[in-house]
Design an enzyme around this catalytic site. Structure first.
Site, PDB file in Angstrom:
ATOM      1  N   ASP A  47      15.046  19.276  43.370  1.00 44.78           N
ATOM      2  CA  ASP A  47      15.546  18.179  42.199  1.00 44.78           C
ATOM      3  C   ASP A  47      16.071  16.940  43.136  1.00 44.78           C
ATOM      4  O   ASP A  47      17.118  16.183  42.725  1.00 44.78           O
ATOM      5  CB  ASP A  47      16.459  18.618  41.598  1.00 44.78           C
ATOM      6  CG  ASP A  47      16.751  17.656  40.198  1.00 44.78           C
ATOM      7  OD1 ASP A  47      15.953  17.084  40.128  1.00 44.78           O
ATOM      8  OD2 ASP A  47      17.707  17.928  39.714  1.00 44.78           O
ATOM      9  N   HIS A  75      15.953  23.652  37.940  1.00 52.35           N
ATOM     10  CA  HIS A  75      16.973  23.538  38.680  1.00 52.35           C
ATOM     11  C   HIS A  75      18.391  24.415  37.775  1.00 52.35           C
ATOM     12  O   HIS A  75      19.275  23.777  37.383  1.00 52.35           O
ATOM     13  CB  HIS A  75      17.236  22.296  38.588  1.00 52.35           C
ATOM     14  CG  HIS A  75      17.169  21.152  37.481  1.00 52.35           C
ATOM     15  ND1 HIS A  75      17.749  21.564  36.289  1.00 52.35           N
ATOM     16  CD2 HIS A  75      16.502  19.993  37.459  1.00 52.35           C
ATOM     17  CE1 HIS A  75      17.085  20.446  35.338  1.00 52.35           C
ATOM     18  NE2 HIS A  75      16.561  19.675  36.072  1.00 52.35           N
ATOM     19  N   HIS A 103      10.035  20.907  42.756  1.00 51.89           N
ATOM     20  CA  HIS A 103      10.845  19.995  41.814  1.00 51.89           C
ATOM     21  C   HIS A 103      11.240  18.907  42.507  1.00 51.89           C
ATOM     22  O   HIS A 103      12.248  18.989  43.270  1.00 51.89           O
ATOM     23  CB  HIS A 103      11.993  20.659  40.944  1.00 51.89           C
ATOM     24  CG  HIS A 103      12.527  19.789  40.074  1.00 51.89           C
ATOM     25  ND1 HIS A 103      12.706  20.021  38.672  1.00 51.89           N
ATOM     26  CD2 HIS A 103      13.086  18.497  39.958  1.00 51.89           C
ATOM     27  CE1 HIS A 103      13.239  19.112  37.987  1.00 51.89           C
ATOM     28  NE2 HIS A 103      13.589  18.255  38.809  1.00 51.89           N
TER      29      HIS A 103
END
Length: 335
Positions: A240, A168, A13
């Site tokens: 993230d 996340h 991610h």
């Protein structure tokens, strides 16, 4: 010196942005990761075959000397099956954002009406395209992820053959969902393995620790650590990592996003060593992701060394998490 070797680490991610920011941050991820799931929330979002191909070309142009695979994603809309068949070979997943819930998500889903989504999600199931979800409602900020659990349950039961990635995750409730449905998986960031809300606003506001979803309570942190440290087979690392220029973070209206890409592996080594779980780090940063997504990344060997490393104050115009602080692990070599 103690060393620890990781093979083919993957960031499942990642935000690379575009333009000058892409050129600045993409080489930092490409240096230490074999590949990454790249988020599609540009302006405008990545939502066509041409968008996918053009964005991938820009990413590859920014990392010409590294072995790095950008696993491309499409911004979720209610696509028909014919369109999905035309892009399936170019994408690894489709990313769903609730409308307006985070950066550049205004064009996201405003209503989780299963019948409106059915054609797209059934086609994704048939074509084996995973659905990555930013799982938050627009409720009270500390409850947004927990409130979204009912939507995950609805999606998981309505489309049992659809692989759904809870992105996340930050709560004990999300960790518990992993074992309730066979088709639910999750990514966990490094900052959510380190921070609670106290580390964001417990004293002075710490803008470079502020992200969405926001860090939660100590019991949530403990649940995330339990899943990651024990190499839960349905959990994988996704940074993230979300770069913003320094003036956007250190300002009124602080932008949400924590930048960890160049220090993620070092911080993870520190965390896993602290809990005597270094042997499980390989599964968390690569093996689980390969199994879940069915991917074979470019070979890359990262040797980390246990020595003091002072995190730079900035990487270009971006301030990283823990800027200027000393940590216990550093990257010794990349092959």
């Amino acid at each position: 010196m103690q060393t620890h070797t990781l093979l083919m680490p993957l960031d499942m991610h990642l935000h690379l942005r575009d333009g000058v920011m892409l050129e600045n941050v993409a080489p930092l991820s490409a240096y230490s990761f074999s590949g990454a799931i790249v988020m599609p929330n540009l302006v405008p979002p990545v939502s066509s075959l041409q968008d996918i191909q053009d964005y991938k070309a820009r990413i590859m142009a920014s990392v010409p000397n590294d072995f790095f695979e950008p696993y491309m994603t499409l911004f979720y809309k209610n696509y028909d099956k014919a369109f999905l068949e035309s892009v399936v070979d170019e994408i690894t997943a489709i990313k769903l954002y609730p409308a307006g819930i985070t950066t550049n998500s205004e064009g996201g889903v405003s209503s989780f009406d299963i019948e409106e989504m059915r054609e797209t999600l059934e086609a994704m199931s048939e074509l084996e395209i995973p659905l990555c979800v930013h799982g938050e409602t627009d409720g009270f900020v500390m409850d947004r992820e927990a409130e979204f659990m009912s939507i995950y349950e609805l999606l998981a039961t309505s489309f049992p053959n659809l692989k759904i990635i809870m992105e996340h995750i930050t709560t004990k409730a999300a960790v518990e969902m992993l074992d309730k449905f066979d088709n639910l998986y999750a990514t966990i960031t490094v900052h959510h393995l380190l921070l609670t809300l106290d580390d964001v606003v417990g004293g002075m506001m710490m803008p470079h620790n502020f992200c969405k979803p926001i860090a939660k309570r100590p019991e949530d942190l403990d649940a995330l650590l339990g899943a990651a440290l024990n190499a839960h087979p349905k959990v994988m690392f996704g940074s993230d990592s979300a770069p913003h220029p320094q003036h956007k973070k250190e300002s009124c209206g602080c932008a949400a996003g924590v930048f960890t890409a160049p220090i993620a592996l070092q911080l993870l080594c520190e965390i896993f060593e602290q809990y005597d779980r270094l042997d499980n780090l390989q599964a968390f940063v690569s093996d689980n992701a390969q199994s879940i997504y069915g991917i074979c990344p470019e070979f890359k060997e990262i040797v980390l060394e246990r020595r003091t490393f002072v995190i730079p104050e900035t990487y270009g115009t971006v301030v990283p998490m823990y800027a200027g602080q000393a940590i216990n692990w550093a990257i010794e070599s990349v092959e």
